[in-house]
Design a protein around this motif. Structure first.
Motif, PDB file in Angstrom:
ATOM      1  N   ARG A   5      19.809 -77.234 -54.308  1.00 44.06           N
ATOM      2  CA  ARG A   5      19.651 -75.968 -53.611  1.00 44.06           C
ATOM      3  C   ARG A   5      19.113 -74.935 -54.583  1.00 44.06           C
ATOM      4  O   ARG A   5      19.304 -75.044 -55.805  1.00 44.06           O
ATOM      5  CB  ARG A   5      20.994 -75.475 -53.047  1.00 44.06           C
ATOM      6  CG  ARG A   5      21.674 -76.419 -52.081  1.00 44.06           C
ATOM      7  CD  ARG A   5      20.971 -76.491 -50.751  1.00 44.06           C
ATOM      8  NE  ARG A   5      21.023 -75.209 -50.019  1.00 44.06           N
ATOM      9  CZ  ARG A   5      20.453 -75.016 -48.830  1.00 44.06           C
ATOM     10  NH1 ARG A   5      19.770 -75.985 -48.257  1.00 44.06           N
ATOM     11  NH2 ARG A   5      20.540 -73.862 -48.220  1.00 44.06           N
ATOM     12  N   TYR A   6      18.438 -73.929 -54.055  1.00 46.73           N
ATOM     13  CA  TYR A   6      17.888 -72.847 -54.862  1.00 46.73           C
ATOM     14  C   TYR A   6      18.451 -71.534 -54.333  1.00 46.73           C
ATOM     15  O   TYR A   6      18.559 -71.349 -53.112  1.00 46.73           O
ATOM     16  CB  TYR A   6      16.362 -72.858 -54.813  1.00 46.73           C
ATOM     17  CG  TYR A   6      15.773 -74.143 -55.342  1.00 46.73           C
ATOM     18  CD1 TYR A   6      15.443 -74.277 -56.684  1.00 46.73           C
ATOM     19  CD2 TYR A   6      15.589 -75.241 -54.497  1.00 46.73           C
ATOM     20  CE1 TYR A   6      14.919 -75.465 -57.170  1.00 46.73           C
ATOM     21  CE2 TYR A   6      15.071 -76.433 -54.975  1.00 46.73           C
ATOM     22  CZ  TYR A   6      14.740 -76.536 -56.318  1.00 46.73           C
ATOM     23  OH  TYR A   6      14.232 -77.722 -56.805  1.00 46.73           O
ATOM     24  N   TYR A   7      18.793 -70.646 -55.229  1.00 45.96           N
ATOM     25  CA  TYR A   7      19.509 -69.420 -54.859  1.00 45.96           C
ATOM     26  C   TYR A   7      18.695 -68.190 -55.232  1.00 45.96           C
ATOM     27  O   TYR A   7      18.285 -68.034 -56.383  1.00 45.96           O
ATOM     28  CB  TYR A   7      20.876 -69.385 -55.550  1.00 45.96           C
ATOM     29  CG  TYR A   7      21.748 -70.560 -55.182  1.00 45.96           C
ATOM     30  CD1 TYR A   7      22.659 -70.472 -54.132  1.00 45.96           C
ATOM     31  CD2 TYR A   7      21.630 -71.772 -55.847  1.00 45.96           C
ATOM     32  CE1 TYR A   7      23.439 -71.565 -53.774  1.00 45.96           C
ATOM     33  CE2 TYR A   7      22.406 -72.865 -55.496  1.00 45.96           C
ATOM     34  CZ  TYR A   7      23.305 -72.753 -54.458  1.00 45.96           C
ATOM     35  OH  TYR A   7      24.073 -73.840 -54.104  1.00 45.96           O
ATOM     36  N   TRP A  21      24.501 -72.871 -58.087  1.00 46.07           N
ATOM     37  CA  TRP A  21      25.425 -71.872 -57.572  1.00 46.07           C
ATOM     38  C   TRP A  21      26.118 -71.140 -58.714  1.00 46.07           C
ATOM     39  O   TRP A  21      26.358 -69.930 -58.633  1.00 46.07           O
ATOM     40  CB  TRP A  21      26.444 -72.525 -56.647  1.00 46.07           C
ATOM     41  CG  TRP A  21      27.598 -71.629 -56.322  1.00 46.07           C
ATOM     42  CD1 TRP A  21      28.904 -71.808 -56.625  1.00 46.07           C
ATOM     43  CD2 TRP A  21      27.528 -70.356 -55.650  1.00 46.07           C
ATOM     44  NE1 TRP A  21      29.661 -70.761 -56.185  1.00 46.07           N
ATOM     45  CE2 TRP A  21      28.847 -69.844 -55.582  1.00 46.07           C
ATOM     46  CE3 TRP A  21      26.486 -69.614 -55.091  1.00 46.07           C
ATOM     47  CZ2 TRP A  21      29.145 -68.638 -54.983  1.00 46.07           C
ATOM     48  CZ3 TRP A  21      26.782 -68.395 -54.488  1.00 46.07           C
ATOM     49  CH2 TRP A  21      28.093 -67.923 -54.438  1.00 46.07           C
ATOM     50  N   CYS A  24      23.856 -68.441 -59.945  1.00 38.93           N
ATOM     51  CA  CYS A  24      23.804 -67.386 -58.939  1.00 38.93           C
ATOM     52  C   CYS A  24      25.088 -66.561 -58.959  1.00 38.93           C
ATOM     53  O   CYS A  24      25.057 -65.334 -58.954  1.00 38.93           O
ATOM     54  CB  CYS A  24      23.582 -68.007 -57.560  1.00 38.93           C
ATOM     55  SG  CYS A  24      23.693 -66.842 -56.178  1.00 38.93           S
ATOM     56  N   SER A  38      20.950 -69.004 -50.235  1.00 36.26           N
ATOM     57  CA  SER A  38      20.470 -70.290 -50.750  1.00 36.26           C
ATOM     58  C   SER A  38      19.350 -70.838 -49.869  1.00 36.26           C
ATOM     59  O   SER A  38      19.284 -70.550 -48.664  1.00 36.26           O
ATOM     60  CB  SER A  38      21.612 -71.301 -50.813  1.00 36.26           C
ATOM     61  OG  SER A  38      22.040 -71.652 -49.510  1.00 36.26           O
ATOM     62  N   ALA A  45      12.479 -70.443 -51.630  1.00 35.34           N
ATOM     63  CA  ALA A  45      13.201 -69.440 -52.418  1.00 35.34           C
ATOM     64  C   ALA A  45      12.250 -68.414 -53.010  1.00 35.34           C
ATOM     65  O   ALA A  45      12.520 -67.204 -52.971  1.00 35.34           O
ATOM     66  CB  ALA A  45      14.008 -70.126 -53.520  1.00 35.34           C
TER      67      ALA A  45
END
Length: 209
Positions: A5-7, A21, A24, A38, A45
């Motif tokens: 995932r990208y935040y 995470w 972030c 996210s 993102a």
């Protein structure tokens, strides 16, 4: 192992795009009214980071995204890009400009209306996009359908013939600010001509023709 995932942190200690995470969380912990979200891909993102957070966060985000129906674009068009355009009621007249994300049609910024010309609006829109993307540390390319504006940006000079008087004084201050930005900054974003005859109206078009 979980999916990557990208935040995006729009409002935090150090705004930006983060790959975990933990990273972030370190930027938003203790920050009042922190804004973050996210995304499943880095491209999504980066696109979100270059946009307003309120296009992605809040009760109206889904409505806005659903309303932003992108036009059918040729495969040669780069969707991960910004398109800018200006509109003028009379020339000179009430002028405004805006920038949108090509892939979704989502509006990123808007200015006006103010008294001016279409060419001035096209010039200011490109510089506005460049400054915003540099602030966001984004290298997205920029489309414009104005040859004059693209040339003026290259020459770092708005070569308008609009008279400078009390009515246009504030506009000329904006022009001078844009020219100073071009003279004191470098950028690597590609500035590309939108070929209206081949591709149709640019996604940032105001639809008033």
């Amino acid at each position: 192992m979980g999916k990557q995932r990208y935040y995006v942190v729009w409002n935090g200690l150090v705004p930006g795009v983060y790959r975990s995470w933990e990273e972030c969380q370190a930027q938003i912990k203790g920050v009042e009214k922190a804004l973050y979200k996210s995304f499943s891909t880095l491209a999504e993102a980066e696109r979100a980071y270059a946009s307003s957070p309120y296009e992605y966060i809040g009760a109206k985000a889904k409505e806005k995204q659903a309303a932003a129906m992108p036009q059918e674009l040729p495969h040669s068009i780069e969707l991960n890009a910004i398109a800018v355009d200006a509109a003028c009621s009379g020339n000179p007249g009430q002028m405004e400009y805006r920038g949108v994300y090509v892939g979704s049609g989502t509006q990123i910024f808007h200015f006006g209306p103010t008294y001016g010309t279409n060419n001035i609006g096209e010039f200011l829109a490109i510089v506005h996009a460049l400054a915003l993307l540099q602030q966001k540390n984004s290298n997205l390319p920029i489309y414009s359908d104005s040859r004059n504006a693209l040339l003026w940006v290259k020459q770092k000079k708005c070569k308008t013939k609009l008279p400078r008087d009390a009515r246009t004084e504030e506009l000329f201050k904006l022009i001078e600010r844009a020219e100073r930005w071009l003279q004191t900054h470098t950028y690597t974003n590609r500035l590309m001509k939108w070929e209206t005859a081949q591709w149709g109206e640019i996604p940032a078009d105001f639809g008033r023709k």
